[in-house]
Design a protein around this motif. Structure first.
Motif, PDB file in Angstrom:
ATOM      1  N   SER A  82       0.818  -1.201   0.000  1.00 41.77           N
ATOM      2  CA  SER A  82       0.000   0.000   0.000  1.00 41.77           C
ATOM      3  C   SER A  82       0.858   1.259   0.000  1.00 41.77           C
ATOM      4  CB  SER A  82      -0.916  -0.012   1.230  1.00 41.77           C
ATOM      5  OG  SER A  82      -1.657   1.193   1.321  1.00 41.77           O
ATOM      6  N   LEU A  83       1.952   1.223   0.733  1.00 38.57           N
ATOM      7  CA  LEU A  83       2.822   2.397   0.842  1.00 38.57           C
ATOM      8  C   LEU A  83       3.702   2.600  -0.381  1.00 38.57           C
ATOM      9  CD1 LEU A  83       3.969   1.997   4.569  1.00 38.57           C
ATOM     10  CD2 LEU A  83       2.500   3.815   3.656  1.00 38.57           C
ATOM     11  N   PHE A  84       4.141   1.494  -0.997  1.00 34.00           N
ATOM     12  CA  PHE A  84       5.127   1.601  -2.071  1.00 34.00           C
ATOM     13  C   PHE A  84       4.583   1.185  -3.445  1.00 34.00           C
ATOM     14  CE2 PHE A  84       7.507   1.114   1.867  1.00 34.00           C
ATOM     15  CZ  PHE A  84       8.458   2.120   1.767  1.00 34.00           C
ATOM     16  N   ASN A  85       3.288   0.883  -3.504  1.00 27.02           N
ATOM     17  CA  ASN A  85       2.635   0.506  -4.757  1.00 27.02           C
ATOM     18  C   ASN A  85       3.342  -0.676  -5.419  1.00 27.02           C
ATOM     19  OD1 ASN A  85       0.723   0.690  -6.816  1.00 27.02           O
ATOM     20  ND2 ASN A  85       2.008   2.059  -8.033  1.00 27.02           N
ATOM     21  N   THR A  86       3.476  -1.755  -4.645  1.00 28.44           N
ATOM     22  CA  THR A  86       4.203  -2.933  -5.105  1.00 28.44           C
ATOM     23  C   THR A  86       3.381  -4.194  -4.876  1.00 28.44           C
ATOM     24  OG1 THR A  86       5.239  -3.143  -2.919  1.00 28.44           O
ATOM     25  CG2 THR A  86       6.469  -1.920  -4.602  1.00 28.44           C
ATOM     26  N   LYS A  87       3.940  -5.305  -5.323  1.00 28.18           N
ATOM     27  CA  LYS A  87       3.441  -6.642  -4.984  1.00 28.18           C
ATOM     28  C   LYS A  87       4.629  -7.385  -4.400  1.00 28.18           C
ATOM     29  CE  LYS A  87       1.011 -10.688  -6.803  1.00 28.18           C
ATOM     30  NZ  LYS A  87       0.417 -11.316  -8.017  1.00 28.18           N
ATOM     31  N   SER A  88       4.681  -7.491  -3.087  1.00 28.86           N
ATOM     32  CA  SER A  88       5.903  -7.948  -2.427  1.00 28.86           C
ATOM     33  C   SER A  88       5.786  -9.364  -1.892  1.00 28.86           C
ATOM     34  CB  SER A  88       6.259  -7.005  -1.270  1.00 28.86           C
ATOM     35  OG  SER A  88       5.214  -6.974  -0.318  1.00 28.86           O
ATOM     36  N   VAL A  89       6.962  -9.971  -1.690  1.00 31.93           N
ATOM     37  CA  VAL A  89       7.068 -11.239  -0.978  1.00 31.93           C
ATOM     38  C   VAL A  89       8.027 -11.027   0.187  1.00 31.93           C
ATOM     39  CG1 VAL A  89       6.574 -12.746  -2.932  1.00 31.93           C
ATOM     40  CG2 VAL A  89       8.942 -12.040  -2.483  1.00 31.93           C
ATOM     41  N   LYS A  90       7.919 -11.929   1.167  1.00 35.32           N
ATOM     42  CA  LYS A  90       8.759 -11.820   2.352  1.00 35.32           C
ATOM     43  C   LYS A  90       9.596 -13.090   2.494  1.00 35.32           C
ATOM     44  CE  LYS A  90       6.478 -11.106   6.185  1.00 35.32           C
ATOM     45  NZ  LYS A  90       5.818 -10.458   7.349  1.00 35.32           N
ATOM     46  N   MET A  91      10.904 -12.914   2.613  1.00 37.84           N
ATOM     47  CA  MET A  91      11.831 -14.034   2.793  1.00 37.84           C
ATOM     48  C   MET A  91      12.709 -13.717   4.000  1.00 37.84           C
ATOM     49  SD  MET A  91      12.927 -14.794  -1.184  1.00 37.84           S
ATOM     50  CE  MET A  91      13.929 -13.304  -1.243  1.00 37.84           C
ATOM     51  N   ILE A  92      12.502 -14.428   5.104  1.00 33.30           N
ATOM     52  CA  ILE A  92      13.175 -14.121   6.359  1.00 33.30           C
ATOM     53  C   ILE A  92      14.206 -15.199   6.689  1.00 33.30           C
ATOM     54  CG2 ILE A  92      12.833 -13.640   8.816  1.00 33.30           C
ATOM     55  CD1 ILE A  92      11.574 -11.609   6.851  1.00 33.30           C
ATOM     56  N   TYR A  93      15.346 -14.765   7.213  1.00 31.93           N
ATOM     57  CA  TYR A  93      16.417 -15.669   7.635  1.00 31.93           C
ATOM     58  C   TYR A  93      16.687 -15.419   9.115  1.00 31.93           C
ATOM     59  CZ  TYR A  93      17.099 -16.035   2.595  1.00 31.93           C
ATOM     60  OH  TYR A  93      16.897 -16.228   1.251  1.00 31.93           O
ATOM     61  N   SER A  94      15.933 -16.087   9.967  1.00 34.02           N
ATOM     62  CA  SER A  94      16.058 -15.854  11.407  1.00 34.02           C
ATOM     63  C   SER A  94      17.488 -16.117  11.879  1.00 34.02           C
ATOM     64  CB  SER A  94      15.092 -16.766  12.163  1.00 34.02           C
ATOM     65  OG  SER A  94      13.761 -16.461  11.830  1.00 34.02           O
ATOM     66  N   GLY A  95      18.033 -15.162  12.620  1.00 29.67           N
ATOM     67  CA  GLY A  95      19.400 -15.310  13.110  1.00 29.67           C
ATOM     68  C   GLY A  95      20.425 -15.381  12.003  1.00 29.67           C
ATOM     69  N   GLY A  96      20.055 -14.920  10.824  1.00 31.60           N
ATOM     70  CA  GLY A  96      20.911 -15.087   9.648  1.00 31.60           C
ATOM     71  C   GLY A  96      22.073 -14.123   9.596  1.00 31.60           C
ATOM     72  N   THR A  97      22.835 -14.245   8.543  1.00 31.07           N
ATOM     73  CA  THR A  97      24.014 -13.426   8.315  1.00 31.07           C
ATOM     74  C   THR A  97      23.864 -12.699   6.988  1.00 31.07           C
ATOM     75  OG1 THR A  97      25.199 -15.197   7.171  1.00 31.07           O
ATOM     76  CG2 THR A  97      25.423 -15.099   9.577  1.00 31.07           C
ATOM     77  N   PHE A  98      24.787 -11.807   6.719  1.00 30.62           N
ATOM     78  CA  PHE A  98      24.735 -11.085   5.452  1.00 30.62           C
ATOM     79  C   PHE A  98      24.996 -12.015   4.271  1.00 30.62           C
ATOM     80  CE2 PHE A  98      25.357  -7.545   8.390  1.00 30.62           C
ATOM     81  CZ  PHE A  98      24.378  -6.675   7.928  1.00 30.62           C
ATOM     82  N   LYS A  99      25.716 -13.093   4.498  1.00 31.04           N
ATOM     83  CA  LYS A  99      25.894 -14.101   3.451  1.00 31.04           C
ATOM     84  C   LYS A  99      24.541 -14.635   3.010  1.00 31.04           C
ATOM     85  CE  LYS A  99      27.700 -17.435   0.923  1.00 31.04           C
ATOM     86  NZ  LYS A  99      28.324 -17.171  -0.398  1.00 31.04           N
ATOM     87  N   GLU A 100      23.687 -14.969   3.974  1.00 34.88           N
ATOM     88  CA  GLU A 100      22.388 -15.535   3.645  1.00 34.88           C
ATOM     89  C   GLU A 100      21.467 -14.520   2.969  1.00 34.88           C
ATOM     90  OE1 GLU A 100      20.559 -18.732   6.169  1.00 34.88           O
ATOM     91  OE2 GLU A 100      21.676 -17.643   7.705  1.00 34.88           O
TER      92      GLU A 100
END
Length: 353
Positions: A82-100
């Motif tokens: 709604s804020l950015f006029n997009t169709k987004s997906v969410k991909m989360i890496y709990s406790g992850g690193t910048f590599k991931e």
């Protein structure tokens, strides 16, 4: 045992394994081979997010990505869109690193090069890790699900936990008439920042005892400085260079003061802040990278009632971050970076923990 019986057993085993693999390939609960089948309901539990993320990146329909470590889980794709006029997906890496996260972003961009915006957390205490570092407490990463080889897919298609824990419940749900679809990762409550959700803050009681003395905060050594530069280059800047038309938005999450107290007690606070300086300088050299920080909101980070623990804030804070970014508020630029980082360091290093 006769030769005929041996052949029969081999054929039977082959048929059963083929059925096993066929069910998994057809339903594909981790989206490895194809997008979700509309008649079945797909769950996305946090415990298997690393098994699912690459399939989401390759097979879902989107033009924006929300990613990062667990602090990014509180963002709602519906509010973001709604804020950015997009169709987004969410991909989360709990406790992850910048590599991931860098790897995930690169895979998403390769699949959807037309992606317009990527939002990712910038967790500063992980910046001076090795550029290829992954979480050390995960015994085996499911690389067979996000490499480009099908040879090792046997770990997926012949996995009994996938068959009995995911596929069979999907079949059962369809038989029972449950509507197909994919489990949403959105939360629905506390999106209005004027209706501020509070916890009782009791989690902070054990950390509230003042320190008896100041603790030395060593600086980054040359090896750690090199780690920061390589980490940022490989996992943040390089993909932004490759896709100059995409807007890469990184934000420093407003973790509670008790998180920074922990870094202080460990003697890692100044290192984290120095790593942030190096990262910001490198990232600002790339025109399509934006950086936001909310550590100057001391009214938030000092109040334990706005947190579930030292790192994770309640949902309205996530909503506040999205609204701020959409309004270009809290942005670190070449003009204000030094002043902002100096104030942040002075506040966090000299805070009476």
């Amino acid at each position: 045992m006769s030769k005929r019986n041996i052949v029969f057993i081999l054929i039977l085993v082959t048929v059963l394994l083929s059925i096993h693999a066929g069910i998994i390939i057809y339903l594909d609960p981790f989206f490895h081979y194809h997008s979700p089948r509309g008649d079945y309901y797909y769950v996305r539990p946090e415990t298997v997010e690393r098994y699912i993320n690459d399939g989401v990146a390759r097979h879902f329909d989107y033009d924006a990505v929300i990613t990062g470590i667990s602090v990014s889980r509180g963002f709602n794709t519906s509010e973001f869109d709604s804020l950015f006029n997009t169709k987004s997906v969410k991909m989360i890496y709990s406790g992850g690193t910048f590599k991931e996260t860098g790897e995930g972003i690169e895979r998403a961009m390769r699949s959807k090069p037309e992606t317009g915006i990527v939002l990712c957390s910038l967790f500063i205490s992980k910046l001076y890790q090795d550029k290829d570092h992954r979480r050390s407490d995960i015994s085996e990463y499911p690389t067979y699900l996000y490499n480009d080889s099908y040879i090792d897919d046997v770990k997926y298609v012949l996995n009994k936990e996938v068959l009995f824990g995911y596929c069979y419940p999907m079949i059962k749900a369809r038989i029972e008439g449950i509507e197909g679809g994919v489990q949403s990762l959105d939360t629905t409550e506390n999106l209005n920042q004027d209706e501020m959700q509070l916890t009782d803050g009791s989690w902070a009681e054990k950390d509230a005892i003042p320190l008896e003395h100041r603790i030395d905060q060593p600086e980054l050594d040359e090896f750690e400085i090199q780690n920061v530069k390589e980490n940022v280059a490989q996992n943040i800047v390089d993909v932004a260079k490759e896709y100059p038309d995409t807007r890469f938005v990184y934000y420093v999450p407003p973790c509670s003061i008790y998180h920074y107290k922990q870094l202080y007690v460990e003697g890692n606070l100044l290192k984290s802040l120095q790593a942030e300086r190096i990262a910001v300088e490198m990232m600002l050299e790339q025109d399509n990278i934006e950086i936001y920080s909310f550590n100057d909101h001391t009214d938030i980070i000092e109040d334990p009632r706005y947190y579930d623990d030292a790192v994770h804030y309640v949902d309205w804070v996530s909503s506040y971050i999205l609204k701020s970014i959409s309004n270009n508020e809290g942005r670190i630029t070449s003009d204000n970076a030094k002043d902002y980082l100096d104030k942040e360091e002075n506040y966090l290093i000299n805070y009476i923990y």
